[in-house]
Design a protein around this motif. Structure first.
Motif, short mmCIF file in Angstrom:
data_model
loop_
_atom_site.label_atom_id
_atom_site.label_comp_id
_atom_site.label_asym_id
_atom_site.label_seq_id
_atom_site.Cartn_x
_atom_site.Cartn_y
_atom_site.Cartn_z
N ILE A 57 -7.46 -3.95 23.62
CA ILE A 57 -7.12 -3.21 22.40
C ILE A 57 -6.72 -4.19 21.30
CG2 ILE A 57 -5.46 -1.58 21.39
CD1 ILE A 57 -5.38 -0.23 24.20
N MET A 58 -5.92 -5.20 21.66
CA MET A 58 -5.54 -6.22 20.69
C MET A 58 -6.77 -6.92 20.12
SD MET A 58 -2.05 -8.20 21.84
CE MET A 58 -2.63 -8.75 23.44
N GLY A 59 -7.71 -7.26 21.01
CA GLY A 59 -8.90 -7.96 20.57
C GLY A 59 -9.72 -7.16 19.59
N PHE A 60 -9.89 -5.86 19.89
CA PHE A 60 -10.65 -4.99 18.99
C PHE A 60 -9.98 -4.93 17.62
CE2 PHE A 60 -11.58 -1.01 16.91
CZ PHE A 60 -12.96 -0.86 17.08
N LEU A 61 -8.68 -4.65 17.61
CA LEU A 61 -7.97 -4.49 16.35
C LEU A 61 -7.87 -5.81 15.58
CD1 LEU A 61 -5.07 -2.07 17.35
CD2 LEU A 61 -7.01 -1.57 15.85
N ASP A 62 -7.57 -6.88 16.30
CA ASP A 62 -7.41 -8.17 15.62
C ASP A 62 -8.69 -8.57 14.89
OD1 ASP A 62 -5.23 -10.19 15.37
OD2 ASP A 62 -6.79 -11.55 16.07
N THR A 63 -9.83 -8.30 15.52
CA THR A 63 -11.12 -8.58 14.88
C THR A 63 -11.28 -7.74 13.62
OG1 THR A 63 -12.15 -9.18 16.98
CG2 THR A 63 -13.62 -8.54 15.18
N LYS A 64 -10.96 -6.46 13.72
CA LYS A 64 -11.08 -5.57 12.55
C LYS A 64 -10.13 -5.99 11.43
CE LYS A 64 -14.12 -2.52 14.03
NZ LYS A 64 -15.41 -2.30 13.33
N GLU A 132 5.22 -14.79 -6.70
CA GLU A 132 5.62 -15.01 -8.09
C GLU A 132 4.66 -14.38 -9.09
OE1 GLU A 132 5.97 -19.21 -8.58
OE2 GLU A 132 7.80 -19.37 -7.36
N SER A 133 3.37 -14.46 -8.79
CA SER A 133 2.35 -14.07 -9.77
C SER A 133 1.34 -13.11 -9.15
CB SER A 133 1.63 -15.33 -10.26
OG SER A 133 0.38 -15.05 -10.84
N TYR A 134 0.60 -12.43 -10.03
CA TYR A 134 -0.48 -11.56 -9.55
C TYR A 134 -1.50 -12.36 -8.76
CZ TYR A 134 -3.37 -13.39 -13.38
OH TYR A 134 -4.09 -14.21 -14.22
N ASN A 135 -1.53 -13.68 -8.98
CA ASN A 135 -2.44 -14.52 -8.21
C ASN A 135 -2.03 -14.62 -6.74
OD1 ASN A 135 -4.31 -15.48 -10.27
ND2 ASN A 135 -2.57 -16.56 -11.16
N ASP A 136 -0.78 -14.26 -6.45
CA ASP A 136 -0.29 -14.28 -5.07
C ASP A 136 -0.61 -13.00 -4.32
OD1 ASP A 136 0.89 -16.80 -5.50
OD2 ASP A 136 2.69 -15.86 -6.32
N LEU A 137 -1.21 -12.04 -5.00
CA LEU A 137 -1.46 -10.72 -4.41
C LEU A 137 -2.95 -10.47 -4.24
CD1 LEU A 137 1.13 -8.63 -6.44
CD2 LEU A 137 1.40 -9.61 -4.17
N PRO A 138 -3.33 -9.63 -3.27
CA PRO A 138 -2.44 -8.98 -2.30
C PRO A 138 -2.04 -9.94 -1.18
CG PRO A 138 -4.71 -8.41 -1.81
CD PRO A 138 -4.74 -9.24 -3.06
N ARG A 139 -0.96 -9.60 -0.48
CA ARG A 139 -0.59 -10.27 0.75
C ARG A 139 -0.91 -9.30 1.89
NH1 ARG A 139 3.32 -14.56 0.17
NH2 ARG A 139 2.44 -15.85 -1.50
N LEU A 140 -1.81 -9.72 2.75
CA LEU A 140 -2.29 -8.85 3.83
C LEU A 140 -1.90 -9.47 5.17
CD1 LEU A 140 -5.91 -8.18 2.45
CD2 LEU A 140 -3.82 -6.89 1.98
N TYR A 141 -0.76 -9.03 5.72
CA TYR A 141 -0.22 -9.63 6.93
C TYR A 141 -0.20 -8.65 8.10
CZ TYR A 141 1.67 -13.57 4.17
OH TYR A 141 1.82 -14.68 3.38
N ASN A 142 -0.29 -9.22 9.30
CA ASN A 142 -0.13 -8.43 10.52
C ASN A 142 0.68 -9.25 11.51
OD1 ASN A 142 -0.80 -6.25 12.52
ND2 ASN A 142 -1.71 -8.01 13.56
N GLN A 143 1.47 -8.56 12.32
CA GLN A 143 2.29 -9.21 13.33
C GLN A 143 2.08 -8.54 14.69
OE1 GLN A 143 6.82 -10.66 13.68
NE2 GLN A 143 6.68 -8.52 13.12
#
Length: 483
Positions: A57-64, A132-143
């Motif tokens: 399940i992790m592998g499927f989601l991590d790829t997506k 700081e700036s719009y250049n820093d966005l978006p931030r797309l993180y997963n844990q």
């Protein structure tokens, strides 16, 4: 021989789902060797068979996730009390479930530390220092991590104090981008359940009462178990800029003005393994869809002590592995009957039986776990035949689950009908709702059902009225009894 019969009985003997569904579930969890109980009540030892499913399940989601631009990060396990309390609404929502660390070695801590129930505050604190700036966005993180919630009533996978999950956290320059992200991740969860786990789901939006603490909107995919109960399979939340304002996360936009970004959060947990058991399992044990199954094919040599049988089994295993099929050979000294029961309990999609006579006739027997059917396959083109059979099983399991769900979705026009259905027909109930939380709570009290989600694509008719109070309907709701 008596000893072997006794051992085989120990492998296969479980409660039936018709007589005692909860006990049936517990029996499978144990006998399929998915988990063991730990010394800490409410926590589980996830055994190799169970963890291998989670790895898939992790592998499927991590790829997506990575295909859609997300990066994996890791946040600390402990959260200072002062940081957690910055967002009051969020804290109040989790307060009963929070576990606290108050001692460090033999010393009392000057500030309590919370063991994370979720990590919004850590992400926001981090972004307040790095964006700081719009250049820093978006931030797309997963844990990928575990969390701890102090649950009073627990059951392996379905509700435990500590569980494994992924929690995605993103921030965006605009509300439109954040909402789009929220719905995109919800659809990835739908793909994971339907395309990978062969579990049909119904997407929708949570009511105000049921949404995540601190969220503006919570979206869900709801699944139906074989006993007709609902399971919240995964959720995706749009937070707006509330968290960003509380934690002073700001960026300079293209127009030169300071603004707060808009945030999302979304997660899927090891509860998904509980769904696999309760959607596909039967009275012989676990039944795994081929894409999920850590072992897709188990080869059981018959009369393996006879010359050439193990060698031919090894040859077949090698050729199937080269074809990309996850396969093992059971070379143990147990009887064939024991092996059949054991691999049925563990849910292996295909069992290949191969004895001296089969080898002589250049064939093998494929036993299909989810139907019990047996097919004779030629060894000349066995790799392609098994590939096709695995695809057929995957599709067949999904269609069977979808048909079972669809035949147990009922419609109620008034309260008495809804109460009758809830009492007599396990499944989902579609009914119009006025949007008043009092009606939602009354249905839970009187019918024992909770709102699973708002069906946003099923707008009530102009003259539709609330199933509970008779006022003009605002939404069509999917109601059900749930885990």
């Amino acid at each position: 021989m008596a000893m072997d019969t006794s051992a085989k009985k120990a492998v296969t003997q479980i409660a039936t789902m018709e007589e005692d569904f909860p006990q049936w579930y517990t029996d499978i969890v144990k006998k399929a060797e998915l988990v063991d109980y730990s010394p800490v009540k409410g926590c589980m030892v996830i055994r190799p068979n169970g963890y291998a499913i989670w790895e898939g399940i992790m592998g499927f989601l991590d790829t997506k996730f990575k295909e859609t631009g997300h990066e994996n990060v890791y946040m600390p396990l402990l959260i200072p009390e002062s940081l957690l309390e910055v967002e009051k609404q969020h804290v109040e929502g989790f307060a009963p479930e929070v576990a606290w660390v108050t001692m460090g070695g033999s010393e009392q801590l000057t500030e309590k530390l919370c063991i994370r129930p979720t990590s919004e505050v850590h992400f926001c604190d981090h972004w307040s220092k790095t964006v700081e700036s719009y250049n820093d966005l978006p931030r797309l993180y997963n844990q990928w991590c575990s969390v701890l919630r102090w649950e009073k009533t627990t059951r392996p996978f379905l509700r435990t104090m500590e569980f494994l999950w992924q929690e995605g956290h993103t921030i965006h320059a605009t509300a439109e981008e954040a909402v789009e992200e929220t719905l995109r991740m919800l659809d990835i969860y739908r793909q994971c359940y339907e395309d990978y786990m062969a579990i049909p789901v119904i997407p929708g939006r949570k009511t105000e009462k049921e949404k995540f603490a601190g969220a503006r909107e919570t979206y869900t995919v709801e699944s139906m178990m074989k006993d007709g109960k609902a399971l919240q399979a995964a959720t995706s939340h749009y937070f707006g800029d509330g968290f960003a304002k509380a934690f002073n996360v700001r960026f300079t936009d293209k127009d030169g003005k300071l603004k707060n970004p808009h945030q999302t959060s979304w997660g899927l947990t090891t509860r998904s393994i509980g769904a696999l058991i309760m959607v596909h399992g039967d009275n012989s044990g676990l039944v795994l869809p081929p894409r999920v199954a850590p072992t897709q094919v188990i080869i059981v040599p018959i009369a393996f002590h006879k010359e050439g049988v193990l060698e031919k089994a090894a040859e077949l295993e090698s050729s199937l592995k080269k074809a990309g099929i996850r396969v093992k050979t059971d070379k143990s000294e147990k009887s064939a009957g024991w092996k059949f029961a054991e691999h049925e309990m563990k849910g292996v999609p295909i069992r290949i039986e191969m004895g001296p006579r089969d080898i002589e006739n250049n064939k093998c027997i494929a036993a299909i776990r989810y139907t019990g059917e047996k097919r004779e396959l030629s060894l000349d083109n066995v790799e392609e035949e098994i590939k096709n059979l695995l695809a057929e099983i995957q599709e067949g399991m999904f269609e069977a689950a979808r048909e079972r769900m669809n035949t147990r979705i009922y419609t109620a026009e008034n309260l008495e009908v809804l109460k009758t259905i809830a009492a007599e027909k396990p499944g989902f109930i579609k009914a119009a709702w006025c949007g008043d939380q009092e009606c939602e709570e009354r249905l839970k009290d009187e019918a024992g059902v909770s709102s699973r989600c708002i069906l946003e694509e099923e707008t009530p008719a102009e003259d539709a009225v609330c199933v509970c109070c008779g006022k003009k309907a605002q939404h069509t709701i999917l109601w059900g009894k749930a885990y």
